[in-house]
Motif scaffolding. Structure first.
Motif, mmCIF file in Angstrom:
data_model
loop_
_atom_site.group_PDB
_atom_site.id
_atom_site.type_symbol
_atom_site.label_atom_id
_atom_site.label_comp_id
_atom_site.label_asym_id
_atom_site.label_seq_id
_atom_site.Cartn_x
_atom_site.Cartn_y
_atom_site.Cartn_z
ATOM 1 N N UNK A 282 8.279 28.705 66.880
ATOM 2 C CA UNK A 282 9.379 28.491 67.081
ATOM 3 C C UNK A 282 9.335 27.163 66.708
ATOM 4 N N UNK A 283 8.511 26.456 67.522
ATOM 5 C CA UNK A 283 7.823 24.821 67.432
ATOM 6 C C UNK A 283 7.788 24.306 66.094
ATOM 7 N N UNK A 284 7.002 25.369 65.843
ATOM 8 C CA UNK A 284 6.511 25.553 64.196
ATOM 9 C C UNK A 284 7.798 25.202 63.375
ATOM 10 N N UNK A 285 8.736 25.999 63.279
ATOM 11 C CA UNK A 285 9.439 26.236 62.432
ATOM 12 C C UNK A 285 10.439 25.180 62.424
ATOM 13 N N UNK A 286 10.501 24.689 64.102
ATOM 14 C CA UNK A 286 11.607 23.135 64.594
ATOM 15 C C UNK A 286 11.157 22.629 63.626
ATOM 16 N N UNK A 287 9.859 21.521 63.500
ATOM 17 C CA UNK A 287 8.830 21.057 62.895
ATOM 18 C C UNK A 287 9.049 20.960 61.439
ATOM 19 N N UNK A 288 9.122 21.916 60.883
ATOM 20 C CA UNK A 288 9.177 22.407 59.575
ATOM 21 C C UNK A 288 9.693 21.789 58.630
ATOM 22 N N UNK A 289 10.998 22.634 58.623
ATOM 23 C CA UNK A 289 12.364 23.509 58.690
ATOM 24 C C UNK A 289 13.703 22.231 59.221
ATOM 25 N N UNK A 290 13.345 21.408 60.383
ATOM 26 C CA UNK A 290 14.936 20.831 61.247
ATOM 27 C C UNK A 290 15.242 19.612 60.328
ATOM 28 N N UNK A 291 16.177 19.124 59.632
ATOM 29 C CA UNK A 291 15.865 18.021 58.477
ATOM 30 C C UNK A 291 17.014 16.489 59.974
ATOM 31 N N UNK A 292 16.380 16.988 61.168
ATOM 32 C CA UNK A 292 17.131 15.431 62.697
ATOM 33 C C UNK A 292 15.778 15.220 62.961
ATOM 34 N N UNK A 293 15.246 14.068 62.805
ATOM 35 C CA UNK A 293 14.637 13.582 63.459
ATOM 36 C C UNK A 293 14.182 13.641 65.037
ATOM 37 N N UNK A 294 15.833 13.598 65.452
ATOM 38 C CA UNK A 294 14.934 13.380 66.987
ATOM 39 C C UNK A 294 14.495 14.986 67.504
ATOM 40 N N UNK A 295 15.055 16.257 66.047
ATOM 41 C CA UNK A 295 14.564 17.259 67.250
ATOM 42 C C UNK A 295 13.038 17.450 66.205
ATOM 43 N N UNK A 296 12.689 16.959 65.029
ATOM 44 C CA UNK A 296 11.256 17.216 64.791
ATOM 45 C C UNK A 296 10.368 16.316 65.618
ATOM 46 N N UNK A 297 10.773 15.502 65.709
ATOM 47 C CA UNK A 297 10.085 14.305 66.723
ATOM 48 C C UNK A 297 9.868 15.436 68.099
ATOM 49 N N UNK A 298 10.440 15.791 69.042
ATOM 50 C CA UNK A 298 10.426 16.412 70.313
ATOM 51 C C UNK A 298 9.788 17.779 69.787
ATOM 52 N N UNK A 299 9.186 18.835 68.728
ATOM 53 C CA UNK A 299 8.867 19.303 68.168
ATOM 54 C C UNK A 299 7.207 18.968 68.303
ATOM 55 N N UNK A 300 6.997 17.978 67.445
ATOM 56 C CA UNK A 300 5.638 17.591 66.599
ATOM 57 C C UNK A 300 5.250 16.879 68.315
ATOM 58 N N UNK A 301 6.416 16.501 69.614
ATOM 59 C CA UNK A 301 5.453 16.354 70.723
ATOM 60 C C UNK A 301 4.868 17.708 71.842
ATOM 61 N N UNK A 302 5.814 18.477 70.825
ATOM 62 C CA UNK A 302 5.271 19.947 71.831
ATOM 63 C C UNK A 302 3.870 20.639 71.216
#
Length: 769
Positions: free
Chosen positions: A278-298
């Protein structure tokens, strides 16, 4: 029947005041009523002040100026429930004003406000008392007061209140309090995680958001992560991530998940529930910078485990992270760089980033954001460590110049990371040459002077990696890099001391640098370090030996011996034994000393110098014959010279007076051969005669200006001797025969010296008589 007579009403007692209804339009008048003893007046005055304060910040400031705060604080403990409730409501509103907060802290009303959270109090009192605490807890001093007065426990209890406002105010206050470590520890003891998790089911998004923010802070602690896992908190977090309608909560949820991934058991549980995918999915597909940032942190935190790195690699997380490097958000770039750093522990990922990722990271080194540059440098440091291919890739992507520029950064982490990358590159000679061409030695001066031990250590290591040739070492010396390098030897940090010793060992590879380092006190510091069992290391011992082996004059004076591998060269001198800690005077200083009764200083020098007369054509041909300067033995106090081989001409016999403080004198070279030549004109003969007269006058080393460039005297006799020995020994291939021939030549030389000495003494005796 008689007529009824109406009974008249009795007049009120004379001592009772008749009721008076007053309509006030001035806040000041109502503030005065707060001092009334009548409960009804107090209740109505508080109600009016509450409505007035609700209208805006200006009214709150007005009430403060009118002195309403102090009488209101007394009403918090009033016996009448209505008065107490109305006063609490006022403080709930007033506490949002900074000046009121300050006054409340001074009046120390926190205990009275917290008392309003008691279970028997009305819900409305709970609401405004918790609101007052939420407003007050935004400042550190108030946090301390709330914690010291035991406010955390009743606030946690109110998380289960049926009133949503009470829940919201309580969790907001708790969120502010847990920013402090001590409060977080107490929160765990009070078993606060279950009621906070229950708030995630609230129908109010603000309550859910505050609960997630609070969990994002408390899960920094291992105990809280364990409690969250044991209370099925992971399932709730995953459920929020799977619910699209709650996308406004995904950023904070990912932050909590990222913290939970630091706990191995929680990480396994998240992996089993499909959380990592699910983390990978958020990092790849989300367009919201904060979501991408926190997914990458995770991802970064999850990648601390080798099994997770393997799983991420199988899911091709590298492509996702490289794409995130191109984000417009600096926060996302930083998080992606940190995730790449973590994934670089996987060999497959490291190989992938060789082709994709390194060029993008090099571009981030040129960012205006210092944090972005630091994160990119960290990723490159991990990718290039023990990986020559990645080091090459970084150089090919034009990474050397931006890396050297980062060495002047204000962020210590960025400097340390850049130095690490440059060190990794310098392991390969072509890259090292390229780095040296970018003036690396000047760029390292700043890091060597840093107060940060990590920067000091990395900078010293970079010096050791790049100062591998004479030209680079000369640049370092000219840039003033030796002084801070020697100072790092005094560091109390083991890593700094080790790397500084390593760098000194590399720099001491030639006599000039070794002498300079000894002048700066490197040898004394290393001797002191090596006497300590706890401070010494292999590099400090090696650096000490290297300094001595490349400063043989000092070694011989300190130890009294040279090993078979120590080959003396021109400029070696025997000063005599010196005590430990005593500095060896430079040869130039000795030459300018006044005469004394101390023993002579023996000098080895076959090089021609300014004070020696120019050699004849035959001399020059002989010099060419034996090539480079050969080890020789002479004395600074030579008085005369015997005739040498005809090939070197016939030097004039000269006497010279002692010039050094240790009975030293200047050894003279050969004069021009006095051979009459036919056909020479009268002027030419006079010119030759003048030259011979000039050469006959001894020029002592101590004469003239000390600041002028000075050269040690040369021994032409020794040049001849070395030439003869070399010519005799080199053609012989058998070592035994070489030794025999050398011994015979040496005996002949000793006999010749003895004869010369006897003759000199006889001549001296005749003069004395």
């Amino acid at each position: 029947m008689g007529k009824k007579i109406k009974k008249e009403a009795e007049p009120p007692p004379k001592d009772v005041f008749d009721p008076l209804t007053i309509e006030s339009k001035k806040a000041a008048t109502v503030v005065l009523m707060l001092n009334s003893p009548e409960e009804e007046i107090l209740a109505k005055a508080c109600e009016a002040i509450y409505r007035f304060a609700l209208k805006g910040e200006e009214n709150k400031a007005t009430l403060l100026e009118l002195g309403a705060v102090e009488p209101l604080t007394k009403l918090l403990t009033h016996e009448d429930k209505i008065v107490r409730r109305n006063a609490t409501m006022i403080f709930g509103i007033l506490a949002s004003n900074n000046d009121v907060k300050k006054l409340l802290r001074e009046l120390d009303v926190m205990h009275s406000v917290i008392a309003q959270l008691a279970p028997e109090e009305e819900v409305v009192i709970h609401e405004f008392a918790s609101l007052c605490l939420a407003n007050m807890s935004a400042e550190y001093t108030s946090k301390v007061q709330i914690f010291e007065h035991g406010g955390l426990e009743p606030l946690i209890r109110l998380l289960s209140s049926p009133d949503p406002d009470v829940k919201k105010n309580s969790i907001e206050c708790i969120y502010n309090l847990v920013q402090d470590f001590q409060c977080r520890a107490t929160l765990h003891e009070l078993n606060a995680i279950p009621p906070i998790l229950d708030l995630l089911k609230s129908e109010y998004p603000i309550i859910q958001l505050l609960a997630l923010k609070t969990l994002g802070v408390v899960t920094y602690d291992k105990e809280s992560r364990t409690m969250l896992r044991e209370n099925q908190g992971v399932d709730q977090l995953i459920k929020i991530l799977e619910t699209k309608e709650w996308n406004d909560l995904h950023v904070e949820t990912l932050s909590v998940v990222a913290n939970c991934l630091e706990d191995m058991d929680t990480m396994v549980l998240i992996q089993q529930t499909g959380g990592l995918k699910k983390l990978l999915s958020f990092a790849e597909n989300s367009t919201i910078p904060d979501i991408q940032k926190n997914a990458a942190k995770a991802i970064s935190k999850a990648a601390s485990d080798s099994e997770n790195r393997k799983l991420f690699h199988e899911q091709e997380v590298e492509k996702c992270l490289v794409a995130l490097l191109g984000s417009e958000s600096d926060g996302t770039k930083i998080a992606a760089s940190q995730a790449i750093s973590a994934m670089s522990e996987n060999a497959g990922s490291k190989e992938f980033f060789n082709n994709q990722g390194i060029p993008q990271l090099i571009q981030l080194l040129k960012s205006d954001n210092e944090e972005v540059r630091e994160a990119a440098a960290l990723a490159l440091a991990n990718l290039t460590t023990c990986n020559p291919a990645n080091a090459n890739a970084a150089a090919e992507a034009d990474g050397i110049e931006p890396l050297i520029n980062i060495l002047s950064s204000k962020r210590d982490g960025a400097v340390a990371n850049a130095a690490t990358v440059l060190t990794n590159m310098a392991m390969q000679e072509p890259l090292r040459v390229n780095i040296q061409s970018h003036d690396i030695m000047h760029a390292l001066i700043g890091p060597l002077h840093s107060a940060n031990t990590v920067v000091q250590s990395k900078a010293a290591l970079t010096v050791a990696a790049t100062a591998c040739d004479a030209e680079a070492r000369t640049e370092l010396r000219n840039a003033g890099g030796l002084e801070p390098l020697v100072e790092l030897l005094r560091s109390k940090n083991d890593e700094v001391r080790k790397n500084a010793s390593w760098a000194v060992m590399v720099c001491a590879n030639e006599e000039l640098m070794a002498v300079e380092l000894c002048k700066l006190g490197a040898l004394d510091i290393l001797e002191e370090i090596n006497l300590s069992v706890s401070r010494k290391n292999k590099f400090s011992e090696a650096a000490h030996n290297k300094l001595l082996n490349n400063h043989l004059s000092l070694k011989y004076s300190q130890t009294g011996y040279l090993s078979s591998s120590n080959i003396i060269s021109d400029g070696f001198y025997d000063y005599g034994r010196i005590n430990p800690g005593t500095k060896l005077p430079p040869l130039k200083d000795l030459a300018f000393q006044e005469p004394s009764d101390l023993r002579a200083i023996l000098l080895v020098n076959s090089k021609s110098s300014e004070v020696s007369p120019p050699a004849s054509m035959e001399d020059k041909s002989s010099d060419v014959g034996y090539g480079r300067s050969i080890s020789s033995s002479s004395s600074l106090r030579r008085a005369s010279k015997e005739k040498t081989n005809a090939a070197f001409g016939s030097p004039t016999e000269e006497k010279s007076e002692p010039a050094s403080g240790r009975n030293t004198a200047l050894g003279k070279g050969t004069a021009k051969e006095k051979a009459s030549r036919k056909g020479r004109g009268k002027k030419e003969e006079e010119k030759v005669k003048e030259e011979e007269e000039v050469l006959a006058v001894p020029k002592l080393p101590g004469e003239g200006n000390y600041d002028k460039e000075w050269y040690p005297p040369a021994d032409s006799d020794f040049c001849v001797y070395v030439y003869e020995v070399t010519k005799s020994i080199l053609p012989i291939t058998n070592i035994k025969e070489q030794i025999e021939v050398l011994a015979k030549l040496w005996l002949i030389k000793l006999a010749s010296a003895a004869l010369w000495f006897a003759g000199s003494m006889a001549e001296l005796g005749m003069k004395l008589s």
